[in-house]
Write an enzyme that holds these catalytic residues in place. Structure first.
Site, PDB file in Angstrom:
ATOM      1  N   ARG A  78       0.835  -1.194   0.000  1.00 19.05           N
ATOM      2  CA  ARG A  78       0.000   0.000   0.000  1.00 19.05           C
ATOM      3  C   ARG A  78       0.871   1.245   0.000  1.00 19.05           C
ATOM      4  O   ARG A  78       1.993   1.234   0.487  1.00 19.05           O
ATOM      5  CB  ARG A  78      -0.895   0.018   1.241  1.00 19.05           C
ATOM      6  CG  ARG A  78      -2.122  -0.869   1.129  1.00 19.05           C
ATOM      7  CD  ARG A  78      -3.024  -0.715   2.334  1.00 19.05           C
ATOM      8  NE  ARG A  78      -2.361  -1.132   3.550  1.00 19.05           N
ATOM      9  CZ  ARG A  78      -1.819  -0.334   4.445  1.00 19.05           C
ATOM     10  NH1 ARG A  78      -1.891   0.981   4.309  1.00 19.05           N
ATOM     11  NH2 ARG A  78      -1.218  -0.806   5.505  1.00 19.05           N
ATOM     12  N   TYR A 206      -1.494  -3.640  -6.907  1.00 12.91           N
ATOM     13  CA  TYR A 206      -1.191  -4.487  -5.755  1.00 12.91           C
ATOM     14  C   TYR A 206      -2.195  -4.343  -4.624  1.00 12.91           C
ATOM     15  O   TYR A 206      -2.525  -3.233  -4.200  1.00 12.91           O
ATOM     16  CB  TYR A 206       0.215  -4.185  -5.205  1.00 12.91           C
ATOM     17  CG  TYR A 206       0.722  -5.326  -4.341  1.00 12.91           C
ATOM     18  CD1 TYR A 206       1.208  -6.486  -4.925  1.00 12.91           C
ATOM     19  CD2 TYR A 206       0.678  -5.260  -2.947  1.00 12.91           C
ATOM     20  CE1 TYR A 206       1.646  -7.553  -4.150  1.00 12.91           C
ATOM     21  CE2 TYR A 206       1.118  -6.330  -2.167  1.00 12.91           C
ATOM     22  CZ  TYR A 206       1.608  -7.468  -2.782  1.00 12.91           C
ATOM     23  OH  TYR A 206       2.034  -8.527  -2.026  1.00 12.91           O
ATOM     24  N   LYS A 215      -9.711  -2.422   1.384  1.00 10.05           N
ATOM     25  CA  LYS A 215      -9.435  -1.229   2.197  1.00 10.05           C
ATOM     26  C   LYS A 215     -10.263  -0.030   1.729  1.00 10.05           C
ATOM     27  O   LYS A 215     -10.718   0.779   2.526  1.00 10.05           O
ATOM     28  CB  LYS A 215      -7.948  -0.884   2.143  1.00 10.05           C
ATOM     29  CG  LYS A 215      -7.036  -2.022   2.532  1.00 10.05           C
ATOM     30  CD  LYS A 215      -7.302  -2.505   3.931  1.00 10.05           C
ATOM     31  CE  LYS A 215      -6.348  -3.643   4.269  1.00 10.05           C
ATOM     32  NZ  LYS A 215      -6.451  -4.080   5.655  1.00 10.05           N
ATOM     33  N   HIS A 235     -10.688  -2.345  11.082  1.00 12.59           N
ATOM     34  CA  HIS A 235      -9.572  -3.182  10.628  1.00 12.59           C
ATOM     35  C   HIS A 235      -9.348  -4.274  11.682  1.00 12.59           C
ATOM     36  O   HIS A 235      -8.382  -4.239  12.446  1.00 12.59           O
ATOM     37  CB  HIS A 235      -8.334  -2.296  10.478  1.00 12.59           C
ATOM     38  CG  HIS A 235      -7.177  -2.938   9.773  1.00 12.59           C
ATOM     39  ND1 HIS A 235      -5.880  -2.507   9.953  1.00 12.59           N
ATOM     40  CD2 HIS A 235      -7.115  -3.951   8.882  1.00 12.59           C
ATOM     41  CE1 HIS A 235      -5.060  -3.238   9.199  1.00 12.59           C
ATOM     42  NE2 HIS A 235      -5.780  -4.122   8.544  1.00 12.59           N
ATOM     43  N   SER A 257      -1.444  -3.385  10.246  1.00 15.59           N
ATOM     44  CA  SER A 257      -1.050  -4.257   9.140  1.00 15.59           C
ATOM     45  C   SER A 257       0.198  -5.065   9.491  1.00 15.59           C
ATOM     46  O   SER A 257       1.160  -4.523  10.038  1.00 15.59           O
ATOM     47  CB  SER A 257      -0.790  -3.415   7.895  1.00 15.59           C
ATOM     48  OG  SER A 257      -1.952  -2.679   7.572  1.00 15.59           O
ATOM     49  N   CYS A 259       0.678  -7.232  11.768  1.00 13.87           N
ATOM     50  CA  CYS A 259       0.935  -7.330  13.211  1.00 13.87           C
ATOM     51  C   CYS A 259       0.176  -8.484  13.850  1.00 13.87           C
ATOM     52  O   CYS A 259      -0.006  -8.503  15.075  1.00 13.87           O
ATOM     53  CB  CYS A 259       0.610  -6.019  13.905  1.00 13.87           C
ATOM     54  SG  CYS A 259       1.804  -4.727  13.502  1.00 13.87           S
ATOM     55  N   ASP A 284      -9.331  -9.754   8.697  1.00 18.04           N
ATOM     56  CA  ASP A 284      -8.829  -8.403   8.374  1.00 18.04           C
ATOM     57  C   ASP A 284      -9.849  -7.290   8.621  1.00 18.04           C
ATOM     58  O   ASP A 284      -9.459  -6.195   9.003  1.00 18.04           O
ATOM     59  CB  ASP A 284      -8.369  -8.354   6.910  1.00 18.04           C
ATOM     60  CG  ASP A 284      -7.457  -7.170   6.615  1.00 18.04           C
ATOM     61  OD1 ASP A 284      -6.520  -6.928   7.392  1.00 18.04           O
ATOM     62  OD2 ASP A 284      -7.686  -6.479   5.601  1.00 18.04           O
ATOM     63  N   ARG A 376       2.255 -12.107  -0.472  1.00 20.51           N
ATOM     64  CA  ARG A 376       0.950 -12.490   0.088  1.00 20.51           C
ATOM     65  C   ARG A 376       0.352 -13.681  -0.642  1.00 20.51           C
ATOM     66  O   ARG A 376       0.705 -13.978  -1.782  1.00 20.51           O
ATOM     67  CB  ARG A 376      -0.021 -11.304  -0.024  1.00 20.51           C
ATOM     68  CG  ARG A 376       0.464 -10.043   0.700  1.00 20.51           C
ATOM     69  CD  ARG A 376      -0.504  -9.567   1.717  1.00 20.51           C
ATOM     70  NE  ARG A 376       0.053  -8.507   2.564  1.00 20.51           N
ATOM     71  CZ  ARG A 376      -0.512  -8.131   3.696  1.00 20.51           C
ATOM     72  NH1 ARG A 376      -1.619  -8.705   4.136  1.00 20.51           N
ATOM     73  NH2 ARG A 376       0.032  -7.163   4.429  1.00 20.51           N
TER      74      ARG A 376
HETATM   75  P1  GTP Z   1      -2.536  -7.404   7.380  1.00 18.31           P
HETATM   76  O1  GTP Z   1      -3.015  -8.505   6.483  1.00 18.31           O
HETATM   77  O2  GTP Z   1      -1.389  -6.630   6.787  1.00 18.31           O
HETATM   78  O3  GTP Z   1      -3.601  -6.480   7.855  1.00 18.31           O
HETATM   79  O4  GTP Z   1      -1.831  -8.050   8.642  1.00 18.31           O
HETATM   80  P2  GTP Z   1      -2.183  -9.088   9.779  1.00 18.31           P
HETATM   81  O5  GTP Z   1      -2.425  -8.316  11.020  1.00 18.31           O
HETATM   82  O6  GTP Z   1      -3.169 -10.104   9.362  1.00 18.31           O
HETATM   83  O7  GTP Z   1      -0.773  -9.760   9.957  1.00 18.31           O
HETATM   84  P3  GTP Z   1      -0.296 -11.257  10.071  1.00 18.31           P
HETATM   85  O8  GTP Z   1      -1.123 -12.119  10.976  1.00 18.31           O
HETATM   86  O9  GTP Z   1      -0.106 -11.776   8.704  1.00 18.31           O
HETATM   87  O10 GTP Z   1       1.093 -10.973  10.787  1.00 18.31           O
HETATM   88  C1  GTP Z   1       2.256 -11.201  10.176  1.00 18.31           C
HETATM   89  C2  GTP Z   1       3.475 -10.932  11.025  1.00 18.31           C
HETATM   90  O11 GTP Z   1       3.243 -10.955  12.440  1.00 18.31           O
HETATM   91  C3  GTP Z   1       4.471 -12.018  10.754  1.00 18.31           C
HETATM   92  O12 GTP Z   1       5.736 -11.425  10.733  1.00 18.31           O
HETATM   93  C4  GTP Z   1       4.300 -12.941  11.946  1.00 18.31           C
HETATM   94  O13 GTP Z   1       5.431 -13.713  12.157  1.00 18.31           O
HETATM   95  C5  GTP Z   1       4.046 -11.954  13.068  1.00 18.31           C
HETATM   96  N1  GTP Z   1       3.292 -12.526  14.193  1.00 18.31           N
HETATM   97  C6  GTP Z   1       1.989 -12.892  14.197  1.00 18.31           C
HETATM   98  N2  GTP Z   1       1.629 -13.363  15.414  1.00 18.31           N
HETATM   99  C7  GTP Z   1       2.721 -13.276  16.205  1.00 18.31           C
HETATM  100  C8  GTP Z   1       2.979 -13.587  17.585  1.00 18.31           C
HETATM  101  O14 GTP Z   1       2.117 -14.031  18.332  1.00 18.31           O
HETATM  102  N3  GTP Z   1       4.242 -13.347  18.048  1.00 18.31           N
HETATM  103  C9  GTP Z   1       5.215 -12.841  17.238  1.00 18.31           C
HETATM  104  N4  GTP Z   1       6.420 -12.624  17.756  1.00 18.31           N
HETATM  105  N5  GTP Z   1       5.019 -12.540  15.933  1.00 18.31           N
HETATM  106  C10 GTP Z   1       3.781 -12.750  15.432  1.00 18.31           C
HETATM  107  C1  SPV Z   2      -2.956  -4.337   5.112  1.00 21.53           C
HETATM  108  O1  SPV Z   2      -1.985  -3.705   4.686  1.00 21.53           O
HETATM  109  O2  SPV Z   2      -3.506  -4.052   6.210  1.00 21.53           O
HETATM  110  C2  SPV Z   2      -3.491  -5.477   4.352  1.00 21.53           C
HETATM  111  C3  SPV Z   2      -2.930  -5.754   3.027  1.00 21.53           C
HETATM  112  O3  SPV Z   2      -4.400  -6.142   4.825  1.00 21.53           O
HETATM  113  S1  SPV Z   2      -3.591  -4.769   1.760  1.00 21.53           S
HETATM  114  O4  SPV Z   2      -4.819  -5.414   1.306  1.00 21.53           O
HETATM  115  O5  SPV Z   2      -2.622  -4.683   0.701  1.00 21.53           O
HETATM  116  O6  SPV Z   2      -3.914  -3.463   2.282  1.00 21.53           O
HETATM  117 MN    MN Z   3      -5.108  -5.353   6.803  1.00 19.66          MN
END
Ligand code: GTP
Ligand code: SPV
Ligand code: MN
Length: 591
Positions: A78, A206, A215, A235, A257, A259, A284, A376
């Site tokens: 993004r 993307y 979004k 979110h 994002s 996290c 999400d 992704r």
């Molecule tokens: P978006 O799709 O971007 O909105 O993100 P999301 O919040 O769904 O993120 P996602 O669950 O894909 O998180 C990805 C990152 O967080 C990776 O680097 C994971 O390794 C890290 N992560 C997720 N859960 C944990 C946790 O409990 N502990 C740690 N240390 N890292 C975590």
């Molecule tokens: C985020 O960045 O929070 C996502 C990925 O979930 S995107 O759909 O590219 O915004």
């Molecule tokens: Mn997201």
């Protein structure tokens, strides 16, 4: 509807016909292809994408129905600096959004789109955000010249005739126009016109920049509509915790994002939580509205996952791994010689040789990463072994708890609970998090990301806080509010909490608090679990001392935190609800 010939128009909806004709006149595509969402259409478009080199067919024995895509190198995340909220006044968009007046932005974008689809096909993509028949569900149409976007929208939304059925003869639908242009960051604009329920996105293909249901509609336009109508577009993931006795508690959680939303939404409890299950409703986005019984009900408007790939393996997230075994589009991961995919953190050893996300030769000796950090997968939610059976329920699920959380190496404890709703809104409003690869910017730098909505709020963030405060009066039984941090580190830089499946221990306390079953200590921040009661069973190499460190409240860190928060509050001051100012005072006085 049953198209005799693929791609032909089969609707009589005047509003749709008129608008598509207008945009086609502007963009001048060679051909307009009307999507119906059928299997036959999917096969046709996939074959076309493969023939054009947009998709690579992966090893179908290992990954049936899976395809591989590489984005342009300059188009991998993004782009907040190119994202605009185009309300009549700058005031309405607020200081945390880029703003342009519709009277300036419409002509600028029309100029860019003029003739932009010459020699190309314009796809008309009808889609639903939300299950059919839900009062929260919205109809959208995306016009795009990217076949990759069409196939991704097919996974991420309920795409096709179902949208025409929901719309009927009406004209209440989101109008989205997406032109790739030459995928040039200098001509990249992601623009929202909330008053007109319109989106125009150019110059990127993307993720959230281009899949306009996600979004752009579900969050930026969605939050704008939600405020007017008395609901919340957030979110947030949504999950359901099932106890061995069959009691189900639904929880929504906002993390910025990359996290941990996808990981938390797909959590598998550690072995000693025998009989406990976590079901995924969404990973999400949550749309939440007070129900007649005074509780808050949530739907997941999406139908698929667009999840971060690196770090995903059978230890960290087995349900995500299962979800991406079939009918998945992988973007910007590495490609092995036998047409399998690879990424940093995948199970097993790295391949001796592969092509990296740029298509260049990569070996384990290479310095650069093989998969882009924001690579992704797009997978249908029906692939998830733990997909909640309630996911298609038009009423949504009743939310008992809302959890806020950021990625913070210090200051923020593992878990605490707000004293009440307004205190919870304060906790959400002052969230901070380290920036990640999900957006262009300085990875690792802490910034304020209130409610994980900084990049996604379609109006003034101060008014958004006011709306959250006002929601209290619309709910007799508001959710309990919590704050978590999986990412706190010790002095040596090691995580103080093992995370992932172990987060079930935190989730269990959350659920027990909601059901009135767990004790808590009153602290300056809020309610905290009693250290000697918190469930660490079966954690062989984890001590209560380490938990105490993860839970510690260090006043110096909090003084600094209050100053960092202050910067955001000063920016928003003209619209800031006084309740939050009082909460801040109360916290300061307690520290
Ligand atoms: P978006 O799709 O971007 O909105 O993100 P999301 O919040 O769904 O993120 P996602 O669950 O894909 O998180 C990805 C990152 O967080 C990776 O680097 C994971 O390794 C890290 N992560 C997720 N859960 C944990 C946790 O409990 N502990 C740690 N240390 N890292 C975590
Ligand atoms: C985020 O960045 O929070 C996502 C990925 O979930 S995107 O759909 O590219 O915004
Ligand atoms: Mn997201």
């Amino acid at each position: 509807m049953n198209h005799a010939i693929l791609g032909t128009c089969d609707t009589k909806n005047e509003a749709v016909l008129t608008w598509v004709a207008e945009e086609a006149k502007l963009c001048e595509p060679d051909r307009v292809f009307w999507c119906d969402g059928s299997e036959r259409e999917k096969e046709f478009l996939t074959a076309e994408a493969v023939a054009l080199g947009i998709l690579i067919k992966l090893n179908q024995e290992k990954l049936p129905g899976c395809y591989y895509h590489r984005s342009a190198r300059n188009d991998v995340a993004r782009v907040e600096q190119c994202t605009y909220i185009c309300t009549e006044s700058r005031e309405e968009a607020g200081p945390t959004n880029n703003w342009a007046a519709p009277k300036d932005m419409y002509p600028k974008l029309r100029g860019l789109c003029q003739g932009a689809m010459r020699g190309r096909t314009m796809y008309v993509v009808p889609y639903l955000m939300g299950p059919p028949g839900s009062p929260l569900t919205k109809v959208g149409f995306e016009l795009t010249d990217s076949i990759y976007v069409v196939l991704s929208m097919r996974i991420m939304t309920r795409m096709g005739n179902v949208a025409y059925e929901e719309l009927g003869a009406g004209n209440d639908f989101n109008r989205g126009l997406h032109c790739m242009l030459d995928v040039n960051p200098d001509r990249r604009y992601i623009c929202h016109f909330p008053q007109d329920n319109r989106i125009i996105s150019v110059g990127s293909a993307y993720g959230g920049n281009a899949l306009l249901g996600k979004k752009c509609l579900a969050l930026r336009i969605g939050s704008y509509i939600a405020r007017k109508q008395g609901w919340l577009a957030e979110h947030m993931l949504i999950l359901g915790v099932e106890s061995p006795g069959g009691e189900k508690t639904f929880v929504a959680a906002a993390f910025p994002s990359a996290c941990g939303k996808t990981n938390f939404a797909m959590l598998i409890p550690p072995p000693h939580f025998k009989g406990w299950k976590v079901w995924t409703v969404g990973d999400d986005i949550a749309w939440m509205k007070p129900g007649e019984d005074g509780r808050l009900y949530a739907i997941n408007p999406e139908a698929g996952y667009f999840g971060v790939v690196p770090g995903t393996n059978s230890q960290s997230n087995p349900n995500a791994i299962a979800s991406m075994q079939r009918d998945t589009i992988y973007t910007n991961v590495a490609l092995t010689p036998d047409l399998d995919v690879w990424w940093e953190g995948k199970d097993g050893p790295p391949p001796a040789e592969c092509l990296d996300w740029k298509g260049e030769k990569w070996t384990p000796a290479s310095k650069e990463k093989a998969a882009h950090p924001n690579s992704r997968f797009a997978a249908p939610m029906t692939n998830n072994p733990m997909l909640a059976p309630e996911v298609n329920d038009p009423r949504g699920v009743p939310i008992s708890a809302i959890i806020f959380g950021g990625r913070r190496a210090d200051t923020m404890p593992l878990i605490y609970q707000a004293f009440d709703w307004i205190h919870g809104v304060y906790i959400g409003s002052m969230m901070g998090s380290e920036m990640t690869a999900a957006a262009a910017g300085t990875v690792g730098q802490v910034r304020r990301d209130p409610m994980a909505m900084l990049p996604f709020c379609g109006y003034h963030m101060g008014s958004y806080f006011q709306h959250w405060v006002a929601m209290r009066k619309l709910m007799k039984h508001p959710p309990r509010v919590f704050h978590v941090n999986w990412f706190r580190k010790d002095a040596a830089g090691a995580y103080l909490w093992p995370g992932f499946g172990h987060n079930m221990r935190v989730l269990k306390w959350v659920v027990d608090r909601c059901e009135g079953r767990a004790h808590a200590d009153e602290t300056s921040l809020g309610w905290m679990p009693r250290l000697n009661e918190f469930d660490l069973d079966g954690m062989t190499d984890y001590s209560r001392e380490r938990l105490a460190e993860a839970q510690s409240i260090v006043p110096e860190e909090w003084y600094r935190e209050l100053l960092l928060q202050e910067e955001l509050y000063l920016k928003l001051y003209s619209h800031l609800p006084k309740e939050l100012v009082f909460q801040r005072e109360l916290l300061t006085s307690r520290l």
